[in-house]
Design a protein around this motif. Sequence first.
Motif, mmCIF file in Angstrom:
data_model
loop_
_atom_site.group_PDB
_atom_site.id
_atom_site.type_symbol
_atom_site.label_atom_id
_atom_site.label_comp_id
_atom_site.label_asym_id
_atom_site.label_seq_id
_atom_site.Cartn_x
_atom_site.Cartn_y
_atom_site.Cartn_z
ATOM 1 N N GLU A 66 0.855 -1.186 0.000
ATOM 2 C CA GLU A 66 0.000 0.000 0.000
ATOM 3 C C GLU A 66 0.892 1.237 0.000
ATOM 4 O OE1 GLU A 66 -2.125 -0.652 3.639
ATOM 5 O OE2 GLU A 66 -3.665 -1.833 2.650
ATOM 6 N N GLY A 67 0.430 2.299 -0.567
ATOM 7 C CA GLY A 67 1.170 3.557 -0.519
ATOM 8 C C GLY A 67 2.464 3.549 -1.293
ATOM 9 N N HIS A 68 2.489 2.901 -2.469
ATOM 10 C CA HIS A 68 3.718 2.833 -3.264
ATOM 11 C C HIS A 68 4.312 4.207 -3.561
ATOM 12 C CE1 HIS A 68 3.737 -1.428 -3.993
ATOM 13 N NE2 HIS A 68 2.475 -1.381 -4.357
ATOM 14 N N ARG A 74 4.255 4.756 3.754
ATOM 15 C CA ARG A 74 4.933 3.467 3.934
ATOM 16 C C ARG A 74 5.669 3.426 5.269
ATOM 17 N NH1 ARG A 74 6.790 3.338 -0.707
ATOM 18 N NH2 ARG A 74 8.789 4.315 -0.320
ATOM 19 N N ASP A 75 6.325 4.529 5.642
ATOM 20 C CA ASP A 75 7.046 4.585 6.919
ATOM 21 C C ASP A 75 6.096 4.470 8.105
ATOM 22 O OD1 ASP A 75 9.392 4.812 5.488
ATOM 23 O OD2 ASP A 75 9.613 6.976 5.825
ATOM 24 N N VAL A 76 4.962 5.164 8.043
ATOM 25 C CA VAL A 76 3.960 5.055 9.116
ATOM 26 C C VAL A 76 3.433 3.623 9.176
ATOM 27 C CG1 VAL A 76 1.619 5.740 9.792
ATOM 28 C CG2 VAL A 76 3.283 7.474 9.153
ATOM 29 N N GLY A 77 3.190 3.023 8.034
ATOM 30 C CA GLY A 77 2.724 1.637 7.993
ATOM 31 C C GLY A 77 3.726 0.677 8.607
ATOM 32 N N ARG A 78 5.002 0.882 8.321
ATOM 33 C CA ARG A 78 6.042 0.015 8.901
ATOM 34 C C ARG A 78 6.100 0.161 10.414
ATOM 35 N NH1 ARG A 78 11.533 1.110 6.229
ATOM 36 N NH2 ARG A 78 12.128 -0.503 7.692
ATOM 37 N N ARG A 79 6.016 1.408 10.891
ATOM 38 C CA ARG A 79 6.035 1.626 12.356
ATOM 39 C C ARG A 79 4.796 1.008 12.997
ATOM 40 N NH1 ARG A 79 7.679 6.734 10.764
ATOM 41 N NH2 ARG A 79 5.747 7.680 11.469
ATOM 42 N N SER A 80 3.648 1.159 12.368
ATOM 43 C CA SER A 80 2.412 0.571 12.897
ATOM 44 C C SER A 80 2.520 -0.941 12.962
ATOM 45 C CB SER A 80 1.218 0.959 12.020
ATOM 46 O OG SER A 80 1.009 2.351 12.046
ATOM 47 N N LEU A 81 3.040 -1.526 11.915
ATOM 48 C CA LEU A 81 3.196 -2.980 11.874
ATOM 49 C C LEU A 81 4.149 -3.459 12.970
ATOM 50 C CD1 LEU A 81 2.443 -5.562 10.342
ATOM 51 C CD2 LEU A 81 4.353 -5.104 8.800
ATOM 52 N N ALA A 82 5.217 -2.721 13.208
ATOM 53 C CA ALA A 82 6.181 -3.097 14.246
ATOM 54 C C ALA A 82 5.580 -2.995 15.642
ATOM 55 C CB ALA A 82 7.431 -2.213 14.142
ATOM 56 N N LEU A 130 11.522 -6.719 5.384
ATOM 57 C CA LEU A 130 10.387 -7.530 4.966
ATOM 58 C C LEU A 130 9.411 -7.800 6.094
ATOM 59 C CD1 LEU A 130 12.308 -10.098 2.754
ATOM 60 C CD2 LEU A 130 10.799 -8.261 1.969
ATOM 61 N N PHE A 131 9.814 -7.577 7.320
ATOM 62 C CA PHE A 131 8.965 -7.936 8.460
ATOM 63 C C PHE A 131 8.716 -6.747 9.360
ATOM 64 C CE2 PHE A 131 11.380 -11.627 7.156
ATOM 65 C CZ PHE A 131 10.345 -12.478 6.818
#
Length: 131
Positions: A66-68, A74-82, A130-131
């Motif tokens: 999402e958010g290509h 993408r950075d907010v998504g990565r932090r949220s996922l973490a 990737l994670f």
Amino acid sequence: RSTPAVSVRRVSVRDVDVLVIGAGVVGCTVAFELAAAGRRVRVCDPRPPGGGASFASAGVLAPYVEGHDSRPLRDVGRRSLAQYPAFVERVTAASGLPVAFRPIGTAEVATNAADIARLAPQHPTRPQDLF
């Protein structure tokens, strides 16, 4: 899926500190965190919890598909996922109920040259990305 009973009642503004509109993943998360911080919170939604946009997207956190075109998204998504596993633990501990959460990843498949050109710059080069 079954529709839970919905209660309708008037709530005085004196009874709440914060009124959250929307009982999806985001609205319920905001309400949970505010209540944990000591606020009196009410959530309003004409649909059952998770019945709107959260149901449509299945509550997926997928920052790499999402958010290509948006590095900040993408950075907010990565932090949220973490942060999500710790959040799930807090919700489970507070509610005493299991939370359905499976960190299994996502995949976006390039099926032609245009897809490859669009996806290649977004591909993480480090395994930890990737994670």
